[in-house]
Design a protein around this motif. Structure first.
Motif, PDB file in Angstrom:
ATOM      1  N   LEU A 203       0.750  -0.987  -0.004  1.00  0.00           N
ATOM      2  CA  LEU A 203      -0.057   0.101   0.187  1.00  0.00           C
ATOM      3  C   LEU A 203       0.958   1.309   0.005  1.00  0.00           C
ATOM      4  O   LEU A 203       1.736   1.489   0.934  1.00  0.00           O
ATOM      5  CB  LEU A 203      -1.149  -0.063   1.365  1.00  0.00           C
ATOM      6  CG  LEU A 203      -1.880   1.361   1.531  1.00  0.00           C
ATOM      7  CD1 LEU A 203      -2.627   1.482   0.277  1.00  0.00           C
ATOM      8  CD2 LEU A 203      -2.717   1.274   2.840  1.00  0.00           C
ATOM      9  N   HIS A 204       0.737   2.004  -0.894  1.00  0.00           N
ATOM     10  CA  HIS A 204       1.405   3.346  -1.319  1.00  0.00           C
ATOM     11  C   HIS A 204       0.946   4.536  -0.883  1.00  0.00           C
ATOM     12  O   HIS A 204      -0.199   4.755  -1.277  1.00  0.00           O
ATOM     13  CB  HIS A 204       2.192   3.458  -2.435  1.00  0.00           C
ATOM     14  CG  HIS A 204       3.120   2.363  -3.099  1.00  0.00           C
ATOM     15  ND1 HIS A 204       3.660   2.511  -4.496  1.00  0.00           N
ATOM     16  CD2 HIS A 204       3.227   1.233  -2.590  1.00  0.00           C
ATOM     17  CE1 HIS A 204       4.572   1.253  -4.270  1.00  0.00           C
ATOM     18  NE2 HIS A 204       4.178   0.645  -3.254  1.00  0.00           N
ATOM     19  N   VAL A 205       0.882   5.185   0.358  1.00  0.00           N
ATOM     20  CA  VAL A 205       0.366   6.111   1.015  1.00  0.00           C
ATOM     21  C   VAL A 205       1.086   7.519   0.714  1.00  0.00           C
ATOM     22  O   VAL A 205       2.050   7.677   1.021  1.00  0.00           O
ATOM     23  CB  VAL A 205       0.429   5.881   2.656  1.00  0.00           C
ATOM     24  CG1 VAL A 205      -0.372   7.097   3.107  1.00  0.00           C
ATOM     25  CG2 VAL A 205      -0.005   4.675   2.864  1.00  0.00           C
ATOM     26  N   TYR A 206       0.408   8.344  -0.225  1.00  0.00           N
ATOM     27  CA  TYR A 206       0.621   9.409  -0.632  1.00  0.00           C
ATOM     28  C   TYR A 206      -0.145  10.787   0.009  1.00  0.00           C
ATOM     29  O   TYR A 206      -1.456  10.442   0.048  1.00  0.00           O
ATOM     30  CB  TYR A 206       0.615   9.710  -2.336  1.00  0.00           C
ATOM     31  CG  TYR A 206       1.641   8.768  -3.005  1.00  0.00           C
ATOM     32  CD1 TYR A 206       2.761   9.260  -3.247  1.00  0.00           C
ATOM     33  CD2 TYR A 206       1.176   7.662  -3.368  1.00  0.00           C
ATOM     34  CE1 TYR A 206       3.875   8.496  -3.767  1.00  0.00           C
ATOM     35  CE2 TYR A 206       2.246   6.848  -4.093  1.00  0.00           C
ATOM     36  CZ  TYR A 206       3.525   7.500  -4.405  1.00  0.00           C
ATOM     37  OH  TYR A 206       4.408   6.683  -5.187  1.00  0.00           O
ATOM     38  N   GLY A 207       0.489  11.942   0.121  1.00  0.00           N
ATOM     39  CA  GLY A 207      -0.317  13.024   0.544  1.00  0.00           C
ATOM     40  C   GLY A 207       0.647  14.123   0.883  1.00  0.00           C
ATOM     41  O   GLY A 207       1.811  14.049   1.220  1.00  0.00           O
ATOM     42  N   ALA A 208       0.057  15.323   0.680  1.00  0.00           N
ATOM     43  CA  ALA A 208       0.883  16.610   0.894  1.00  0.00           C
ATOM     44  C   ALA A 208       0.958  17.017   2.206  1.00  0.00           C
ATOM     45  O   ALA A 208       0.090  16.559   3.146  1.00  0.00           O
ATOM     46  CB  ALA A 208       0.015  17.815   0.549  1.00  0.00           C
ATOM     47  N   TYR A 209       1.996  17.681   2.929  1.00  0.00           N
ATOM     48  CA  TYR A 209       2.083  17.692   4.365  1.00  0.00           C
ATOM     49  C   TYR A 209       2.102  16.770   5.411  1.00  0.00           C
ATOM     50  O   TYR A 209       1.464  16.660   6.399  1.00  0.00           O
ATOM     51  CB  TYR A 209       1.125  18.797   4.533  1.00  0.00           C
ATOM     52  CG  TYR A 209       1.145  20.291   3.881  1.00  0.00           C
ATOM     53  CD1 TYR A 209       2.397  21.015   3.991  1.00  0.00           C
ATOM     54  CD2 TYR A 209       0.639  20.327   2.772  1.00  0.00           C
ATOM     55  CE1 TYR A 209       2.322  22.295   3.163  1.00  0.00           C
ATOM     56  CE2 TYR A 209       0.500  21.754   2.042  1.00  0.00           C
ATOM     57  CZ  TYR A 209       1.546  22.503   2.195  1.00  0.00           C
ATOM     58  OH  TYR A 209       1.720  23.541   1.399  1.00  0.00           O
ATOM     59  N   PRO A 210       2.647  15.742   5.035  1.00  0.00           N
ATOM     60  CA  PRO A 210       2.539  14.259   6.127  1.00  0.00           C
ATOM     61  C   PRO A 210       3.308  14.935   7.345  1.00  0.00           C
ATOM     62  O   PRO A 210       4.635  15.381   7.423  1.00  0.00           O
ATOM     63  CB  PRO A 210       3.573  13.308   5.374  1.00  0.00           C
ATOM     64  CG  PRO A 210       4.476  14.031   4.284  1.00  0.00           C
ATOM     65  CD  PRO A 210       3.701  15.490   3.873  1.00  0.00           C
ATOM     66  N   PRO A 211       2.817  14.646   8.430  1.00  0.00           N
ATOM     67  CA  PRO A 211       3.499  15.077   9.742  1.00  0.00           C
ATOM     68  C   PRO A 211       4.114  13.733  10.185  1.00  0.00           C
ATOM     69  O   PRO A 211       4.108  12.837   9.592  1.00  0.00           O
ATOM     70  CB  PRO A 211       2.179  15.311  10.490  1.00  0.00           C
ATOM     71  CG  PRO A 211       1.153  14.576  10.126  1.00  0.00           C
ATOM     72  CD  PRO A 211       1.430  14.346   8.651  1.00  0.00           C
ATOM     73  N   PRO A 212       4.992  14.109  11.113  1.00  0.00           N
ATOM     74  CA  PRO A 212       5.739  12.996  12.040  1.00  0.00           C
ATOM     75  C   PRO A 212       4.930  11.673  11.978  1.00  0.00           C
ATOM     76  O   PRO A 212       5.420  10.572  11.924  1.00  0.00           O
ATOM     77  CB  PRO A 212       6.579  13.614  13.015  1.00  0.00           C
ATOM     78  CG  PRO A 212       6.762  14.909  12.668  1.00  0.00           C
ATOM     79  CD  PRO A 212       5.491  15.340  11.901  1.00  0.00           C
ATOM     80  N   LYS A 213       3.726  11.882  12.759  1.00  0.00           N
ATOM     81  CA  LYS A 213       2.875  10.946  12.982  1.00  0.00           C
ATOM     82  C   LYS A 213       2.363  10.001  12.072  1.00  0.00           C
ATOM     83  O   LYS A 213       2.307   8.810  11.987  1.00  0.00           O
ATOM     84  CB  LYS A 213       1.655  11.489  14.135  1.00  0.00           C
ATOM     85  CG  LYS A 213       0.876  12.189  12.971  1.00  0.00           C
ATOM     86  CD  LYS A 213      -0.182  12.656  13.939  1.00  0.00           C
ATOM     87  CE  LYS A 213      -1.222  13.663  13.151  1.00  0.00           C
ATOM     88  NZ  LYS A 213      -2.569  14.188  14.057  1.00  0.00           N
ATOM     89  N   ALA A 214       2.555  10.454  10.836  1.00  0.00           N
ATOM     90  CA  ALA A 214       2.070   9.900   9.579  1.00  0.00           C
ATOM     91  C   ALA A 214       3.227   9.096   9.010  1.00  0.00           C
ATOM     92  O   ALA A 214       3.165   7.772   8.939  1.00  0.00           O
ATOM     93  CB  ALA A 214       1.575  10.800   8.578  1.00  0.00           C
ATOM     94  N   THR A 215       4.439   9.613   8.932  1.00  0.00           N
ATOM     95  CA  THR A 215       5.742   8.958   8.376  1.00  0.00           C
ATOM     96  C   THR A 215       6.176   7.822   9.277  1.00  0.00           C
ATOM     97  O   THR A 215       6.761   6.860   8.952  1.00  0.00           O
ATOM     98  CB  THR A 215       6.789   9.968   8.352  1.00  0.00           C
ATOM     99  OG1 THR A 215       7.155  10.723   9.719  1.00  0.00           O
ATOM    100  CG2 THR A 215       6.590  11.110   7.168  1.00  0.00           C
TER     101      THR A 215
END
Length: 418
Positions: free
Chosen positions: A239-251
């Motif tokens: 699953l490739h998760v893309y999105g603008a402005y990823p916060p540390p909790k996302a990465t």
């Protein structure tokens, strides 16, 4: 005509659906050969669209500052479009005072009071929330948003479902509303032949600006409940998760061993969508139309979404792709699309047809320009039918005016000799 657009933020078409919708509206005005100025109190983003390349003037404006009055008197626009109701609250009274004959146009992006109410329901239940009790819907947020709609001459609504909500629940006159969905060029048959086929595509994709609460919730729901079910049946799947402005909790959710790959910003969202086999949009709450689903339609990438995601997408027609509101059902539909070429091809074909029928740029751009031209000719008569709006402007806009003037006076430097 001379159009002033007051933006909540600078449009970033590569970062969010709201950004490329705003850009489409601006292009609609320029296509009619209208003069356009885009002004915003927000900081200029390095990711913003190149508006001057489209013949659009850019300017920074200040909140609670009479310098905007001078700017407005000099520009003398025929149409002023407010980007979301907060901008109408901030600047609407100044527009009425200095340009009383300008059409006041509001673009909501989505009915945000509905999105907020559904968010509260989802927090309480942990499930997909479509219907909400009126106790949650009739919030202070809703009162502000609906008041801005009533004060405006015309409001652009992206979803027919939300037009019905405004008509039936909040008793807003249809003369104040225009159905204006996403606007995109059609996908030609030649372009479709160039897209990768089923066996040339790999992996699942999820995409969405991380600053938008429904998108972040969708990623969490995937990580915790849906993706483990898919991965158990397809151990090599990614699953490739893309999105603008990823916060540390996302990465920090990135886990190569689980095939959960947080990619962050996409240099070309359409390209990564075209390379993916299946798009996942497990939205438990939200409102408006979902740009990620429109993009997937245009790229021939079938999607699995929830009832919230599919809402309004097909207009009066049936949404032609799988819908599921529970993790088990969602995973089953995702697996079927990923492993069944004929099912995948049927969904892709129906998606192209829906995209070209529902989101045609020229048709919706022409409808918007025609409506504004009609308003320009009949503005006085149109306003006489909206007594509630006139009453709200008389009362609520005065309070906004006095508050803004008080803030400006408070922030004015004191005379050193006083």
């Amino acid at each position: 005509m001379n159009v002033l657009v007051i933006g909540y933020v600078w449009p970033e078409p590569a970062s969010s659906a709201a950004g490329y919708r705003m850009l489409a509206l601006l292009k609609s005005f320029r296509r009619a050969n209208w003069q356009v100025t885009f002004a915003s109190p927000a900081e200029m983003s390095p990711h913003r669209a190149d508006l001057p390349a489209l013949g659009i003037k850019e300017t920074n404006i200040a909140l609670n500052c009479s310098s905007f009055d001078d700017f407005l008197r000099a520009l003398q626009p025929d149409v002023v479009m407010f980007d979301r109701f907060m901008m109408e609250e901030q600047f609407g009274w100044r527009v009425e005072k200095h340009c009383p004959n300008a059409i006041r146009l509001l673009d909501t992006e989505d009915l945000s009071c509905l999105r907020h109410a559904r968010h509260q329901c989802s927090k309480q239940s942990g499930q997909v929330s479509l219907e909400v009790p009126e106790t949650l819907l009739f919030s202070d947020h809703a009162k502000r948003e609906v008041a801005a709609i009533l004060r405006s001459d015309l409001t652009l609504m992206i979803s027919p479902v939300e037009i019905e909500q405004l008509q039936n629940t909040f008793k807003v006159d249809t003369a104040l509303l225009l159905d204006s969905p996403f606007m995109q060029p059609p996908v030609t048959a030649e372009a479709r032949r160039q897209f990768p086929a089923f066996d040339q595509r790999r992996h699942f994709i999820v995409i969405g600006n991380f600053r938008h609460a429904p998108n972040w919730d969708a990623v969490l729901w995937l990580k915790q409940s849906i993706w483990p079910l898919i991965r158990a049946r397809l151990p090599e799947a990614e699953l490739h998760v893309y999105g603008a402005y990823p916060p540390p909790k996302a990465t920090q959710l990135h886990n190569a061993r689980e095939g959960f790959l947080v990619k962050g910003w996409a240099d070309d969202a359409s390209e990564v969508m075209r390379q993916a086999r299946v798009n996942l949009a497990p939205l438990r709450f939200g409102a408006g139309l979902k740009g990620k689903l429109v993009d997937a339609l245009a790229c021939g990438t079938p999607s699995v979404t929830t009832r919230v995601g599919a809402e309004g997408m097909a207009g009066d027609a049936h949404w032609p792709q799988p819908v599921a509101d529970t993790p088990d059902a969602f995973a089953e539909h995702a697996l079927a699309l990923y492993t069944q070429p004929e099912h995948w091809s049927n969904c892709a074909r129906q998606g192209f047809e829906l995209h070209n029928r529902r989101f045609d740029f020229e048709r919706h751009a022409d409808a918007l320009i025609d409506r504004l031209q009609q308003l320009r000719l009949n503005l006085e008569a149109h306003r006489l039918t909206n007594f509630t709006g006139a009453m709200l402007r008389h009362h609520s806009m005065k309070s906004t005016q006095y508050m803004a003037q008080w803030i400006e006076a408070k922030n004015r430097p004191k005379d050193a000799n006083a």
